[in-house]
Write a protein that holds these residues in place. Structure first.
Motif, PDB file in Angstrom:
ATOM      1  N   GLN A  59       0.823  -1.207   0.000  1.00 49.86           N
ATOM      2  CA  GLN A  59       0.000   0.000   0.000  1.00 49.86           C
ATOM      3  C   GLN A  59       0.861   1.263   0.000  1.00 49.86           C
ATOM      4  N   GLU A  60       2.076   1.185   0.536  1.00 45.13           N
ATOM      5  CA  GLU A  60       3.004   2.320   0.458  1.00 45.13           C
ATOM      6  C   GLU A  60       3.461   2.511  -0.989  1.00 45.13           C
ATOM      7  N   ILE A  61       3.745   1.410  -1.671  1.00 46.08           N
ATOM      8  CA  ILE A  61       4.116   1.488  -3.081  1.00 46.08           C
ATOM      9  C   ILE A  61       2.984   2.101  -3.886  1.00 46.08           C
ATOM     10  N   ASP A  62       1.763   1.645  -3.601  1.00 43.92           N
ATOM     11  CA  ASP A  62       0.585   2.153  -4.298  1.00 43.92           C
ATOM     12  C   ASP A  62       0.431   3.660  -4.102  1.00 43.92           C
ATOM     13  N   LYS A  63       0.628   4.120  -2.872  1.00 42.90           N
ATOM     14  CA  LYS A  63       0.458   5.557  -2.593  1.00 42.90           C
ATOM     15  C   LYS A  63       1.507   6.395  -3.319  1.00 42.90           C
ATOM     16  N   ILE A  64       2.740   5.893  -3.370  1.00 45.59           N
ATOM     17  CA  ILE A  64       3.803   6.609  -4.082  1.00 45.59           C
ATOM     18  C   ILE A  64       3.441   6.740  -5.562  1.00 45.59           C
ATOM     19  N   CYS A  65       2.977   5.641  -6.146  1.00 52.22           N
ATOM     20  CA  CYS A  65       2.578   5.669  -7.560  1.00 52.22           C
ATOM     21  C   CYS A  65       1.377   6.591  -7.766  1.00 52.22           C
ATOM     22  N   HIS A  66       0.393   6.476  -6.899  1.00 56.98           N
ATOM     23  CA  HIS A  66      -0.812   7.311  -6.997  1.00 56.98           C
ATOM     24  C   HIS A  66      -0.454   8.792  -6.978  1.00 56.98           C
ATOM     25  N   ASP A  67       0.351   9.174  -5.988  1.00 50.63           N
ATOM     26  CA  ASP A  67       0.716  10.588  -5.853  1.00 50.63           C
ATOM     27  C   ASP A  67       1.514  11.079  -7.049  1.00 50.63           C
ATOM     28  N   TYR A  68       2.391  10.218  -7.573  1.00 54.17           N
ATOM     29  CA  TYR A  68       3.205  10.585  -8.738  1.00 54.17           C
ATOM     30  C   TYR A  68       2.319  10.818  -9.957  1.00 54.17           C
ATOM     31  N   ILE A  69       1.364   9.911 -10.182  1.00 53.61           N
ATOM     32  CA  ILE A  69       0.463  10.035 -11.341  1.00 53.61           C
ATOM     33  C   ILE A  69      -0.402  11.287 -11.223  1.00 53.61           C
ATOM     34  N   ILE A  70      -0.967  11.506 -10.048  1.00 50.00           N
ATOM     35  CA  ILE A  70      -1.898  12.623  -9.837  1.00 50.00           C
ATOM     36  C   ILE A  70      -1.187  13.972  -9.824  1.00 50.00           C
ATOM     37  N   HIS A  71      -0.123  14.073  -9.032  1.00 51.78           N
ATOM     38  CA  HIS A  71       0.499  15.384  -8.785  1.00 51.78           C
ATOM     39  C   HIS A  71       1.633  15.723  -9.752  1.00 51.78           C
ATOM     40  N   LYS A  72       2.463  14.718 -10.077  1.00 47.64           N
ATOM     41  CA  LYS A  72       3.602  14.970 -10.961  1.00 47.64           C
ATOM     42  C   LYS A  72       3.181  14.933 -12.434  1.00 47.64           C
ATOM     43  N   GLN A  73       2.411  13.908 -12.794  1.00 46.73           N
ATOM     44  CA  GLN A  73       2.045  13.724 -14.201  1.00 46.73           C
ATOM     45  C   GLN A  73       0.742  14.427 -14.579  1.00 46.73           C
ATOM     46  N   LYS A  74      -0.010  14.854 -13.562  1.00 42.86           N
ATOM     47  CA  LYS A  74      -1.325  15.482 -13.814  1.00 42.86           C
ATOM     48  C   LYS A  74      -2.198  14.550 -14.655  1.00 42.86           C
ATOM     49  N   ALA A  75      -2.149  13.268 -14.278  1.00 40.28           N
ATOM     50  CA  ALA A  75      -2.879  12.230 -15.014  1.00 40.28           C
ATOM     51  C   ALA A  75      -3.791  11.485 -14.048  1.00 40.28           C
ATOM     52  N   ILE A  76      -4.385  10.401 -14.533  1.00 39.55           N
ATOM     53  CA  ILE A  76      -5.352   9.638 -13.745  1.00 39.55           C
ATOM     54  C   ILE A  76      -4.906   8.186 -13.671  1.00 39.55           C
ATOM     55  N   PRO A  77      -4.872   7.591 -12.461  1.00 35.85           N
ATOM     56  CA  PRO A  77      -4.600   6.152 -12.364  1.00 35.85           C
ATOM     57  C   PRO A  77      -5.830   5.365 -12.813  1.00 35.85           C
ATOM     58  N   ALA A  78      -5.689   4.623 -13.905  1.00 34.42           N
ATOM     59  CA  ALA A  78      -6.843   3.963 -14.526  1.00 34.42           C
ATOM     60  C   ALA A  78      -7.451   2.873 -13.654  1.00 34.42           C
ATOM     61  N   CYS A  79      -6.631   2.227 -12.825  1.00 35.12           N
ATOM     62  CA  CYS A  79      -7.143   1.113 -12.012  1.00 35.12           C
ATOM     63  C   CYS A  79      -8.105   1.587 -10.923  1.00 35.12           C
ATOM     64  N   LEU A  80      -7.861   2.767 -10.367  1.00 33.21           N
ATOM     65  CA  LEU A  80      -8.631   3.243  -9.221  1.00 33.21           C
ATOM     66  C   LEU A  80     -10.107   3.403  -9.584  1.00 33.21           C
TER      67      LEU A  80
END
Length: 262
Positions: free
Chosen positions: A38-59
């Motif tokens: 879940q820590e890995i997931d949060k790091i990826c989530h935050d990177y996609i949302i805040h850094k890439q300004k994109a959407i995680p498709a799985c969520l």
């Protein structure tokens, strides 16, 4: 119905694919014993949302509760991130899907955690090579069934098995489109590859038998015999004379992948 992408759609697919690859490149620095999924997931989530300004498709996709799928050892696919810690000797698949400008990228890879037994390293290596063998085939005019036929030819020589319950898929504006990409020899697919098609190839290879089951959570898929499983995935574009890997990572040598030697 298989959708042929326009030039404008292909440009958006390239962007989504590049972002997907970047997440897998970023997360490798965090893949060490002691970190929870879940820590890995949060790091990826935050990177996609805040850094890439994109959407995680799985969520939220069909009710999936997390932004990534993380599958450890005997988990074949769709592992839900939780409080489980990654341990020395684990093999871990991280599956990333990113939406940007309304289009999807989808890719996964295995991470070798610490001192992994040679037989499981070989499983991961063979799974990745089976993906590359399939990618080398891709060009207009080829029957889709050739993908599974050639993956099976290689994997069976290695005495591993191929999961038949899950497959690759067309991808674009929708997460899952036609066609289905089977990773084993079959006679059911008469679709011919055409320029502008986009789809994933994502062989799931088991160290033991091919049989799998879905857990009570409705998502997590495990091997029935508890053997380890590995998966690699790329999003592919069929081009005029061959193909382009839209989710290629910097660590991968595209010339070596696409050359015609086995």
């Amino acid at each position: 119905m298989v959708k042929i992408k326009t030039k404008e759609e292909i440009e958006k697919m390239k962007i989504a694919g590049k972002l997907t690859a970047e997440v897998l490149e970023m997360i490798k620095n965090y893949m060490h014993p002691g970190i929870t999924t879940q820590e890995i997931d949060k790091i990826c989530h935050d990177y996609i949302i805040h850094k890439q300004k994109a959407i995680p498709a799985c969520l939220g996709y069909k009710g999936f509760p997390k932004s990534t799928c993380i599958s450890i050892n005997n988990v074949v696919c769709h592992g839900i991130p939780n409080k489980e810690k990654i341990k020395n000797g684990d093999i871990v698949n991280v599956d990333i899907s990113v939406i940007k400008n309304g289009y999807h990228g989808d890719s996964s890879k295995m991470f070798i955690i610490g001192d992994v037994k040679k037989k499981y390293k070989d499983l991961c290596k063979s799974t990745k090579k089976s993906l590359y063998i399939a990618i080398r085939l891709i060009k207009p005019g080829i029957k889709i069934s050739k993908i599974g036929e050639n993956i099976q030819k290689y994997i069976f020589k290695k005495n591993f098995s191929i999961v038949e319950d899950y497959c690759g898929h067309g991808i674009g504006k929708k997460f899952h489109e036609d066609p289905q990409i089977l990773h084993y020899k079959n006679n059911s697919q008469i679709t011919i590859l055409k320029e502008g098609m986009t789809f994933t190839i994502e062989p799931m290879i088991n160290f033991g038998k091919k049989e799998v089951y879905c857990c009570k959570d409705g998502w997590t898929v495990k091997t029935k015999d508890k053997s380890y499983s590995a998966q690699y995935e790329h999003t592919i574009l069929v081009t005029k004379y061959g193909c382009k890997i839209l989710t290629i990572r910097k660590e991968e040598n595209i010339n070596k992948i696409l050359m015609n030697k086995k």
